[in-house]
Enzyme design. Sequence first.
Site, mmCIF file in Angstrom:
data_model
loop_
_atom_site.group_PDB
_atom_site.id
_atom_site.type_symbol
_atom_site.label_atom_id
_atom_site.label_comp_id
_atom_site.label_asym_id
_atom_site.label_seq_id
_atom_site.Cartn_x
_atom_site.Cartn_y
_atom_site.Cartn_z
ATOM 1 N N TYR A 93 39.673 15.976 -6.863
ATOM 2 C CA TYR A 93 40.454 17.025 -6.193
ATOM 3 C C TYR A 93 41.616 17.523 -7.055
ATOM 4 O O TYR A 93 41.663 18.686 -7.447
ATOM 5 C CB TYR A 93 40.958 16.489 -4.844
ATOM 6 C CG TYR A 93 41.812 17.495 -4.105
ATOM 7 C CD1 TYR A 93 41.234 18.620 -3.524
ATOM 8 C CD2 TYR A 93 43.187 17.321 -3.983
ATOM 9 C CE1 TYR A 93 42.006 19.561 -2.860
ATOM 10 C CE2 TYR A 93 43.977 18.255 -3.321
ATOM 11 C CZ TYR A 93 43.373 19.371 -2.757
ATOM 12 O OH TYR A 93 44.143 20.302 -2.109
ATOM 13 N N ASP A 505 -5.415 34.408 -16.154
ATOM 14 C CA ASP A 505 -4.526 35.303 -16.881
ATOM 15 C C ASP A 505 -4.224 34.632 -18.235
ATOM 16 O O ASP A 505 -4.417 33.414 -18.393
ATOM 17 C CB ASP A 505 -3.270 35.476 -16.024
ATOM 18 C CG ASP A 505 -2.136 36.097 -16.793
ATOM 19 O OD1 ASP A 505 -2.337 37.188 -17.331
ATOM 20 O OD2 ASP A 505 -1.062 35.469 -16.871
#
Length: 746
Positions: A93, A505
């Site tokens: 913090y 593909d």
Amino acid sequence: MASSAPKPGRLFLVSNRLPITMQQKDGEVQVQLSAGGLATGLAGLHRESGGSWIGWPGMTTADGILSAKVQAALKSQNLVGVGLSPEQHQGYYQNLSNQCIWPLFHYFKERMHYSVTDWEQYVAVNQRFADTVLQQVRPQDTVFVQDFHLMLLPRMLREAMPDLRIGFFLHIPFPSSEVFRIFPQREELLKGALGADVLAFHTLGYVRHFRSAVAHVLGIETHTTRILTEGREVQLLAQPLAIDAFQWEPGPAKGEKEIAQYSQYLRQMAAGRKIILGVERMDYTKGIPERMRAFQAFLAADPSRVNRVMMIQVAVPSRAEVRDYQELKNDVDRLAGSINSEFGHPGLQPLHYLYQSVPPAELKALYRTADVALVTPLRDGLNLVAKEYVASRFEDDGVLILGESTGASWELGEALRVNPFDTSDLVRNLELALTMPIAEQVARMRPMRQRVRSTTVEDWARACIQAIHHSHQTSPAPQFFSSSTQQQVCTSWAQENHQRTVFCDYDGTLREFTGTPGEAVPTAEILQLLGDLCALPKVQAWVVSGRPADLLAHWLPIPGLGLVAEHGAFYRPPHAVDFVPLFTSPQLSWREEALAILQEFTARVPGSRIEEKEVGIAWHYRESDPILGAWQAKELFQHLAEMFMEQGVQVMRGSRVLEVRPAGIHKGNALQTILSEVEHSGFVLAAGDDHTDESMFRALPDSGWSLLIGNRPSKAKLRLDSPAEFRSFLRQLATSSSAPLQADRE
Ligand code: GDG
């Protein structure tokens, strides 16, 4: 999307700090809920849903564990505490949040102090929060995480509970990506936040900055308000925090008597002088010394002003244990002293500087009495003080001077806007404000007040939560093609008595992407694999690509291999020599015009290039700056779609490529034509990675296997992560054929 999702469950709010004050007296724990603001606006929502508010209660314990008594006292108020040790509180913090993220996100790079140990505490405490949340929630619940202390939490929750609905709101600015990327663990912060379904900010500017950071730091292509990542869609939202305006207006049972008394005291103190007001936490982002210097310059320009104007500055003590804040306080103390000694007279003090928090009634009186609010932070996520001042002006008088670098300036456009760094701009606007005719004051204040009154904190919260529910998708990406399912597919392939057909593909599916399209020549492994598949009896293998026919023929010289070129415009069946068109005489009159437009965009976007095919024209931007490329591709898409809409032309988006070609030509059509030519079709599989492959997935028979290479929402049934994984699966297929082959021979 939302209709198919299960009904949302309970709401859990998570913030660093619980909205309470807690006292322990004689072994008893007392919890007092904070009044006003976010706390009141949000409290009703989680309570009525049966959820809780999770956060740190404000006291550390040596082992970081909260006593049963504390937890019970919190529980009685629908709260759940996260315990922190002094070391955790310091690292997570005080240090990482307040002395690293806070300064950097407010553009004060030189005040940023980063250390690896603090970062480790930040990660550990975010994990601690995640563990606590996970003990409370069920998958159908919603978790709404608040602010920069907990940026890693969304991802931690997502990983543990993928279907949880998660929202995140950032109360401070999200800086320009140029500034953001200074942060050493920038990837982690972004990935952490991207665990949410919705990422909400005060302004569209912050949304734009966030997108840009994601594109530049993570290399992910972004859309205006959406980011596709790891198979999920994250929605970006600009939803500025609102206030409950009625709380600032006069009304019964609101301490009116006390407010009136303090207002009267202020007027007596002002003795006919106009009052300029500043209110904020003592923080270097709030521009307090800069504002005082402007007031000093304002008085210096005409020292007789001291008889007509005074200033009240409330600076609430904040983070007072941090050196930067102590130094700031010393500066402000000195400045206040010098202004009063330079311009004051006995009994006439130009500046009243209060280094303290004032009670709510006094704050209301200050807002109601001040002629001018000078709200000029150097940078501020939103700024509630500006909105509160506006809400308090129930007679629509008073002037708000607002710094242009506050998020609130987006909504409060009628305020006098200033550059908070420019003393002369501040002085000029002070003069304007103090001499503004009442009619102009009202003309500016009234629309702002109406706007501030039009939404409440609860409306804000509901809008965020609604967005979370709306955007949440349960498993939108196909299921991962696990090895056990791969086994099943191989078995059904091996047992198939009819024709087996595989469509794949090329780029991004069989072969990894390369820097330039020309580099993606097939490897020996790919050629061998395709060759092996084609050599099997009752097997047809097809490469279905957007590439031109001659290149495919040149790169894949395998006679038994079927080829589909230009996204389905041409095909060459196995063992055939020539390509055959799959369309009937396409309209090509649009080509010249389209080519000219593409050339214009190519000149604008460095690294982009045009690929001319027989029918289509592609514009590739894989090597361009991701933001510029995506932005220009969007422009180009709209431009082309509008221009050629009625000419039977379609514009298709692939992976960092955009292609224009005649409508109706797509891989799905090619696949259908090929399958219709097969006499007894059995096992069919189609694999692809980008949007042009979706038409193949859609064209497959229900019994077919569709396989996405990548991770995003798709029509495919299953997915794998990479071409390498796909090749390894194909290899399994090729070798699984031996059993029926032997049976065939017998
Ligand atoms: C962060 C972001 C964003 C102030 N002094 C007193 C007092 N206050 C109250 C005000 C207001 C609140 O504190 C301050 O809110 P701000 O928005 O101005 O600023 P931050 O604390 O930095 O808040 C900011 C906000 O989060 C919300 O998202 O707007 O950009 O930095 O409500 O009224 N209240 C009392 N006495 C005081 O002396 N009672």
